[in-house]
Structure formats: C-alpha cells, structure tokens
Design a protein around this motif. Structure first.
Motif: not given
Ligand SMILES: Cc1ncc(COP(=O)(O)O)c(C=O)c1O
Length: 379
Positions: A78-79, A180, A183, A222
């Motif tokens: 998601a990053t 986003d 969760y 990832r």
């Molecule tokens: C709200 C939120 N978005 C994205 C991420 C990161 O997600 P990803 O591991 O898919 O990059 C986190 C990780 O803690 C998160 O808390």
C-alpha cells in the motif's frame, strides 16, 4: 523504536507487524508458484490471476464495480500504491487534505508529489470529524483528501454518515478521495467497513487502496493494489511502471490463492484480533493507562498525561528502557505535535506469548515510576 527495542531486548509493541506465522495455504501457494517457475516479471500492473481475484473480492466485499483489466493496478505494498497515486494525480500547487493523527507516510508522500498538505484534526475522545473544520480545509486548490479506515493509529472506523459528508464535499469541490483500507478485515463488534467508492457518485473520483500485508500477516511480501476508474488507473499504472515495474510474480500468484480463502478465514482473523485487543487493553488499563477499545485495526492509543512525564517521548523512552516495552510517541502521528504529547501508541498484532510478556512487564510500570520519583527526590 523497532531498532531500539531490538538493541535493548524490549518487547516490541511499536511497529504494526505480526510476529506469528502466515496462513499455511499462502505459504504452500507461494512454494508452488516458485516450483512452477513464475520467475520473470509479471505484467507490470499485475498478473492476470491476481487481478481477477482482486476484482472479484472488491466487487463482493467493497461493493465497488471492478474490471481487472481497466480498474486494478497491483503495487509493491500500500506504501507504493499511495505514492504512485499521488504522483499520478498531483500538479504543482495542489493541496491535499490529511486527517491527523495520521499514518506517518501520508505527509511525506504529499510533499514528494509536489503538493502541500492541509491537516484536519480528528477530535478527542472519539476521534470525530468537526464538519466546519473540514469544510474550511477545502479550497480551490484541493486536489485530494486522504482517508484511512479502519484508521491507524486510532482504530476509528469511519461511519457511513462521515463518509457521506466527505463525499458531498468531494463532489462540491471536484476533489478526489484517496482511501487507504489496508485494515478492512480487522474490525470489531458492530463496526462495519464501508468503502467511500461505494457511496453514490464517488466511484469515478475515488482511488481505493488495499493490500495483503495486514489481512494475511505478510507485511514482507509487498502485495497491494489500487482500484480506480479507467482514466485514473491509466495514470497510476504509468507511474507504477517507472517506480517499481511490478510486485514479485510468484507472490502475486500466491496472493490470488489468498483472496480465495473462505469467509471463515476473515471471521477467525477478526476474532483473533478481538481477543488480542482484550489482552492488551487489560494490560494497559491494569497498569493505570487510560485508553479506549479501538473499533478496528490493531493499535491502542493510551493517554499518559497523568503519569508525570515531560512529554510522550520521555514516556516512550522510560517504557523502553525501564519497563522493557517499546511503543510509539503519540506526537509522531500529528502535524500539530502538541496534540499527541499525552499519547502513546501500542500494537497488539503480536503472538499471545509476546502480549503476555508485555503485560507482565507493564504490571511493573507504577513501581518503576515510583522508583524514578524517589530517585529524583533524593538527587
Ligand atoms: C494505514 C497504513 N497504510 C499502509 C501501511 C503499509 O502497508 P504495506 O505493507 O502494504 O505497504 C500501513 C502499515 O503499517 C498502515 O498502517
């Protein structure tokens, strides 16, 4: 905090990643994909199997119309999904609204994309939105608003009424919603996860981000994705191609298997975290910290204002060095850092053994604080 916790042997309740195994089905699927020689680049915006599984899940769980060829882009977490989206849609001078407290990446992402951020505070004690404050944050230059539900760090699950209010403002100001929802399956009690893209009139002005890190306890794989209309998807895919080319191909094949797990997997996941939430809540309140049960995600914000520390950093240092538990200072989730000075965030995305060990250490908190006061009085 994770690096410091490792150094001093503290129980790490700082960073939100599971310290227990991933589901066996996923590990088997990943091994199979490697044996079947999925070794080369996948199509940059995602392997057909994975995109088809994502589209099916998005249609049934998120209630969003979704075509794997036109609306899905697979990203490295998601990053990447967030930064790729912002780089795709932002023009110089644009503004982006972010709720605070926030997940730490959003502010830097907005800056990297060349926009400036406007912050709207989720108000204590229940992290509610002040409609007036939100309305004022929208300007001629507002390109997007970032939503995160269920929310890190507060555990807030945005209600239908809140999402409809945001949707109304997005439509009025011709603004995009970037949401986003990493969760989305970790929700408790009566809370219901709603995607803003499913609110009337929002499908074409929303980029929905989710991924597999949290639901399947595989933060190191990832795997994530964006869901958006064809026009936005085409822009996101271009940026994504130049950022990372693509997510790991064999893991995408395993991801397709993950998304086909039966409904029981998700109810079991939520019940497991509900139990862990109760364990951590018990440990924190038992240690005299004030906190509320989150509605979703796997974090608890505790109020440490009454413990006599100068600020949240001093409290987190003390917890780490004298109690042996790592947590995150609350001000790191705020642009207006004074709002987080009485707060500290703990995660319960940990094994029962880790949580029991943290509870045992936290039970000594008051004794340690008294010791500190005595030492200070004598010096
Ligand atoms: C709200 C939120 N978005 C994205 C991420 C990161 O997600 P990803 O591991 O898919 O990059 C986190 C990780 O803690 C998160 O808390």
């Amino acid at each position: 905090m994770t690096r410091r916790a490792l150094r001093v042997g503290a129980v790490n309740l700082a960073q939100g990643y599971p310290d227990f195994p991933a589901p066996t089905e996923l590990k088997e699927a990943a091994k199979r994909a490697i044996d079947e020689d999925y070794n080369q680049y996948a199509i940059t915006h995602g392997s057909p199997n994975f995109r088809a599984a994502i589209a099916a899940k998005v249609r049934s769980y998120n209630k969003i119309e979704c075509d794997p060829d036109r609306n899905v882009t697979v990203t490295c977490g998601a990053t990447e999904a967030m930064i790729a989206t912002l780089l795709a849609v932002i023009n110089p001078g644009d503004e982006v609204i972010i709720f605070e407290p926030f997940y730490e990446n959003y502010g830097p992402d907005v800056v990297l994309a060349g926009a400036s951020a406007r912050f709207v505070t989720l108000r204590d004690p229940d992290f509610s939105i002040d409609r007036k404050e939100l309305e004022v944050a929208f300007t001629r230059r507002t390109k997007a608003i970032i939503i995160n539900t269920p929310h890190n760090p507060t555990g807030k699950v945005f209600s239908k009424a809140e999402l409809e209010m945001i949707a109304e403002l997005c439509k009025r100001h011709d603004t995009l919603a970037i949401t986003d929802e990493i969760y989305e399956h970790i929700i408790y009690g009566g809370a219901q996860h709603i995607s803003i893209a499913s609110v009337a009139g929002m499908a074409d002005r929303t980029v929905t981000i989710s991924g597999l890190s949290k639901t399947y306890s595989i933060t190191g794989w990832r795997l994530a994705y964006t869901i958006a209309c064809e026009r936005l998807t085409s822009a996101i895919r271009k940026v994504h191609d130049f950022l990372t080319v693509g997510a790991p191909h064999p893991l995408q094949e395993a991801g397709a298997a993950a998304l086909k797990l039966p409904p029981k997997f998700y109810t079991d996941l939520a019940s497991m975290y509900e139990r862990k939430r109760a364990m951590l809540l018990g440990a924190l309140t038992g240690a005299g910290l004030k906190c509320r049960a989150p509605q979703g995600a796997y974090y608890i914000i505790a109020d440490i204002g009454h413990l006599g520390f100068s600020d949240d950093f001093a409290a987190a240092d003390f917890l780490l060095d004298q109690v042996g538990v790592a947590a995150v200072p609350g001000s790191s989730f705020y642009r207006h850092s004074e709002l987080g000075k009485r707060k500290i965030r703990f995660t319960f995305s940990k094994s029962d053994e880790t949580l029991a060990s943290a509870a045992e250490r936290l039970s000594k908190l008051n004794e340690r604080i008294r010791g500190r006061r005595t030492a200070a009085a004598l010096s």
